[in-house]
Enzyme design. Structure first.
Site, short mmCIF file in Angstrom:
data_model
loop_
_atom_site.label_atom_id
_atom_site.label_comp_id
_atom_site.label_asym_id
_atom_site.label_seq_id
_atom_site.Cartn_x
_atom_site.Cartn_y
_atom_site.Cartn_z
N SER A 141 0.85 -1.20 0.00
CA SER A 141 0.00 0.00 0.00
C SER A 141 0.88 1.24 0.00
O SER A 141 2.01 1.21 0.51
CB SER A 141 -0.90 0.01 1.24
OG SER A 141 -1.48 1.27 1.44
N TYR A 154 -0.97 -0.65 10.41
CA TYR A 154 -1.07 -1.04 8.99
C TYR A 154 0.06 -0.50 8.13
O TYR A 154 0.69 -1.27 7.38
CB TYR A 154 -2.43 -0.59 8.45
CG TYR A 154 -2.67 -0.87 6.99
CD1 TYR A 154 -3.05 -2.14 6.56
CD2 TYR A 154 -2.54 0.14 6.04
CE1 TYR A 154 -3.30 -2.39 5.22
CE2 TYR A 154 -2.78 -0.10 4.70
CZ TYR A 154 -3.15 -1.37 4.29
OH TYR A 154 -3.38 -1.62 2.96
#
Length: 283
Positions: A141, A154
């Protein structure tokens, strides 16, 4: 390196039941690949296999946080398809909030799924993909390059996924096998919908410029990921406007990897396929 012809060849897809995973599976089938759908043994996996309704889309249940289960599933897929030419490690999880807010259970779930899930998938697939001279692709990501508020641990896990792929590229520099990472921004997926349920994030998105909150259509994201696999891309970023954010880090990695070939350590890296299965060699 030459482009990979996916026609009739096995590809492992972890995180297959997620919104992006489902679309990746469909695109892989359109390219003629034989797809191993790897995900936790749930009704969602059974439903996905039924929905795809294709002889080359086969479910191999496994919890990606359990290394033994992943190895068993990937080995079974390689046997079923007569080998593997690629893997897309796409399993992911996110728990919104600040790091201080997150429980041990939250942190372990995200770390185990994103980091260990990717690591176990790559390790399990590498011996098979290496013998075919294929490509290993990790889905990360943009949060792994630029921290995103209220996303807890995350971003750290996705940064680790990017470095894992970079390490693999160095280790494979003498072999026909290649590895890469795909840095995704916001995508119109189930995960994005779940994240937006956090009222703080919802308010933040409402106040942000349209460009920053625009999400990539899931079919477009899936198409780019499959393209990155078939074309052996070392790194890719989508949406396109996030490339300037990622460019400095990716450029530095490329420079280091290119220079690494001139160092003595390069001579210590394996030059032929290694792994557990038949036909593996040590050097």
């Amino acid at each position: 390196m030459s482009r990979i012809d996916l026609t009739g060849r096995g590809v492992v897809l972890s995180g297959a039941t997620g919104g992006i995973g489902r679309e990746i599976a469909r695109v892989l089938l359109e390219h003629g690949a034989r797809v191993a759908l790897v995900s936790r043994p749930t009704e969602r996996l059974e439903e996905l296999e039924a929905q795809l309704d294709h002889p080359d889309a086969v479910a191999f249940p496994a919890d990606v946080t359990d290394r033994a289960q992943v190895v068993e599933a990937v080995d079974a897929a390689a046997e079923r398809f007569g080998g593997l030419c690629g893997v897309i490690a796409g399993a992911g999880a996110v728990v919104t909030g600040t790091i201080a807010e997150q429980s041990e259970e939250d942190c372990r779930r995200v770390v185990d799924t994103n980091l260990y899930g990717t690591l176990w998938t790559m390790q399990a697939a590498l011996p098979h993909v290496d013998r075919a001279g294929g490509h290993l692709l990790a889905v990360a990501s943009i949060a792994g390059i630029v921290p995103i508020p209220l996303s807890g641990v995350y971003p750290a896990t996705k940064a680790a996924v990017g470095e894992l792929a970079a390490q693999l590229r160095i280790e494979l520099m003498h072999r026909p096998t290649s590895a890469g990472v795909f840095y995704l921004g916001m995508v119109e997926s189930e995960m994005a919908e779940a994240v937006a349920e956090d009222e703080r994030i919802e308010r933040t998105l409402e106040r942000s410029p349209r460009l920053l909150r625009s999400a990539l259509p899931v079919d477009e994201a899936a198409g780019r990921i499959v393209h990155a696999l078939a074309h052996r891309q070392a790194s890719a970023v989508a949406p396109w406007w996030q490339l300037p954010v990622a460019a400095p880090q990716l450029g530095l990695q490329l420079a280091v990897e290119t220079g690494m070939r001139a160092f003595a350590i390069a001579r210590e890296l394996p030059r032929r396929a290694v792994g557990r299965g038949p036909g593996a060699a040590d050097r």
